[in-house]
Design an enzyme around this catalytic site. Structure first.
Site, PDB file in Angstrom:
ATOM      1  N   CYS A  66      43.780  41.985  47.683  1.00 41.46           N
ATOM      2  CA  CYS A  66      43.448  40.868  46.802  1.00 41.46           C
ATOM      3  C   CYS A  66      41.942  40.809  46.543  1.00 41.46           C
ATOM      4  CB  CYS A  66      43.869  39.535  47.429  1.00 41.46           C
ATOM      5  SG  CYS A  66      45.630  39.397  47.782  1.00 41.46           S
ATOM      6  N   CYS A  67      41.611  40.496  45.311  1.00 43.71           N
ATOM      7  CA  CYS A  67      40.239  40.168  44.927  1.00 43.71           C
ATOM      8  C   CYS A  67      40.361  39.013  43.927  1.00 43.71           C
ATOM      9  CB  CYS A  67      39.489  41.378  44.381  1.00 43.71           C
ATOM     10  SG  CYS A  67      40.101  42.080  42.830  1.00 43.71           S
ATOM     11  N   GLY A  68      39.344  38.765  43.155  1.00 40.56           N
ATOM     12  CA  GLY A  68      39.411  37.653  42.207  1.00 40.56           C
ATOM     13  C   GLY A  68      40.489  37.828  41.163  1.00 40.56           C
ATOM     14  N   ALA A 110      43.317  36.251  43.238  1.00 40.08           N
ATOM     15  CA  ALA A 110      43.309  34.867  43.718  1.00 40.08           C
ATOM     16  C   ALA A 110      42.867  33.877  42.640  1.00 40.08           C
ATOM     17  CB  ALA A 110      42.402  34.746  44.942  1.00 40.08           C
TER      18      ALA A 110
END
Length: 155
Positions: A66-68, A110
């Site tokens: 997960c990242c932005g 996210a």
């Protein structure tokens, strides 16, 4: 099933939600390879490489990054030869990532989806299996052949 999870500073809230979900899921072991607070400036490419290398080494069966947006970790993971990572922001793409593409890794953003949807995506992904005898088998074989072609030219 053994799962590796990891997220950068933007993705960490979603990684935490996924970890909470995985704790309740029978038959799943997981490890969080996110950067520590001391190394919060670590780039998502480095984190992604660490996580997918652990899959290629056989320590984990699958991974969730997960990242932005989910894009940076997806691109980074796919730079590692032998890895098929898929950006998933709905349950259908998570199912197809496994069933049609034999993706070892899914990625999520996210800043794009919330924790409840992320849990549903992870559930669908983990419940889905690739069948090499399916109509998708030749496509995955072609992806693997393409990967091998360029690995030979780089090495």
């Amino acid at each position: 099933m053994k799962i590796v999870i990891a997220g950068d500073s933007a993705g960490q809230p979603l990684v935490n939600a996924v970890a909470d979900y995985l704790k309740t899921r029978a038959g799943v072991e997981f490890e969080n390879l996110s950067p520590s607070a001391e190394s919060a400036s670590e780039r998502y490419a480095t984190m992604s490489e660490r996580a997918v290398s652990a899959i290629l080494d056989g320590r984990f069966d699958r991974g969730i990054l997960c990242c932005g947006t989910g894009l940076g970790v997806c691109i980074s993971a796919n730079k590692v030869p032998g890895i098929r990572a898929a950006l998933t922001h709905d349950t259908y793409s998570a199912e197809r990532a496994a069933k049609s593409n034999n993706a070892q890794v899914i990625t999520m953003g996210a800043r794009v989806i919330g924790p409840e949807l992320a849990k549903a995506i992870v559930a669908k992904y983990l419940d889905s299996e690739f069948d090499p005898a399916s109509s998708s088998g030749p496509n995955v074989a072609a992806i693997d052949a393409l990967d091998e072609k360029y690995v030979r030219n780089v090495g």
